[in-house]
Design a protein around this motif. Structure first.
Motif, PDB file in Angstrom:
ATOM      1  N   LEU A   3      65.066  31.017  -8.086  1.00 54.25           N
ATOM      2  CA  LEU A   3      66.709  30.438  -8.739  1.00 54.25           C
ATOM      3  C   LEU A   3      67.356  29.545  -8.088  1.00 54.25           C
ATOM      4  N   LEU A   4      68.376  30.110  -6.954  1.00 59.55           N
ATOM      5  CA  LEU A   4      69.245  29.458  -5.938  1.00 59.55           C
ATOM      6  C   LEU A   4      68.494  28.524  -5.709  1.00 59.55           C
ATOM      7  N   GLU A   5      66.966  28.301  -5.526  1.00 60.86           N
ATOM      8  CA  GLU A   5      66.843  27.158  -4.893  1.00 60.86           C
ATOM      9  C   GLU A   5      66.305  25.965  -5.350  1.00 60.86           C
ATOM     10  N   GLU A   6      65.820  26.831  -6.187  1.00 57.19           N
ATOM     11  CA  GLU A   6      65.935  25.226  -7.524  1.00 57.19           C
ATOM     12  C   GLU A   6      67.393  24.694  -7.921  1.00 57.19           C
ATOM     13  N   PHE A   7      68.220  25.668  -8.279  1.00 56.38           N
ATOM     14  CA  PHE A   7      69.347  24.883  -8.584  1.00 56.38           C
ATOM     15  C   PHE A   7      70.128  23.914  -6.760  1.00 56.38           C
ATOM     16  N   TRP A   8      70.121  24.622  -6.504  1.00 60.59           N
ATOM     17  CA  TRP A   8      70.215  24.080  -4.425  1.00 60.59           C
ATOM     18  C   TRP A   8      69.813  22.141  -4.917  1.00 60.59           C
ATOM     19  N   TYR A   9      68.941  22.278  -5.113  1.00 62.18           N
ATOM     20  CA  TYR A   9      67.723  21.069  -4.843  1.00 62.18           C
ATOM     21  C   TYR A   9      67.911  20.295  -6.162  1.00 62.18           C
ATOM     22  N   GLY A  10      68.668  20.367  -7.094  1.00 63.86           N
ATOM     23  CA  GLY A  10      69.049  19.404  -8.359  1.00 63.86           C
ATOM     24  C   GLY A  10      67.428  19.843  -9.342  1.00 63.86           C
TER      25      GLY A  10
END
Length: 87
Positions: A3-10
């Protein structure tokens, strides 16, 4: 962490709302639109200008409030994650 990766990459937009399934949201929006149209039809040009400035200010306030809500929610979520990881 996905989830944090998806958030980070927009790939996740926190300000997007899925209101398509929310009957109450649709009804409230319909009433707002209907009443605004009625109100504008009865106003003078000067009143319309004042109303436009008022609605712009309300939208700006709502945007700031939503941003603060998001920030506080994110902080709370982060604190919860830290507590879970510490256990």
């Amino acid at each position: 962490m996905k989830l944090l990766e998806e958030f980070w990459y927009g790939n996740i937009e926190p300000t997007d709302y899925d209101t398509s399934a929310c009957k109450e949201y649709k009804e409230a929006f319909r009433l707002i639109t209907k009443n605004e149209e009625k109100l504008l039809a009865s106003m003078t040009d000067e009143q319309k200008d004042l109303f436009s400035r008022y609605t712009d200010a309300v939208r700006e306030y709502q945007t700031m409030a939503e941003c603060l809500l998001f920030q506080n929610s994110f902080k709370l979520g982060a604190r919860m994650m830290i507590e879970v990881m510490e256990e």
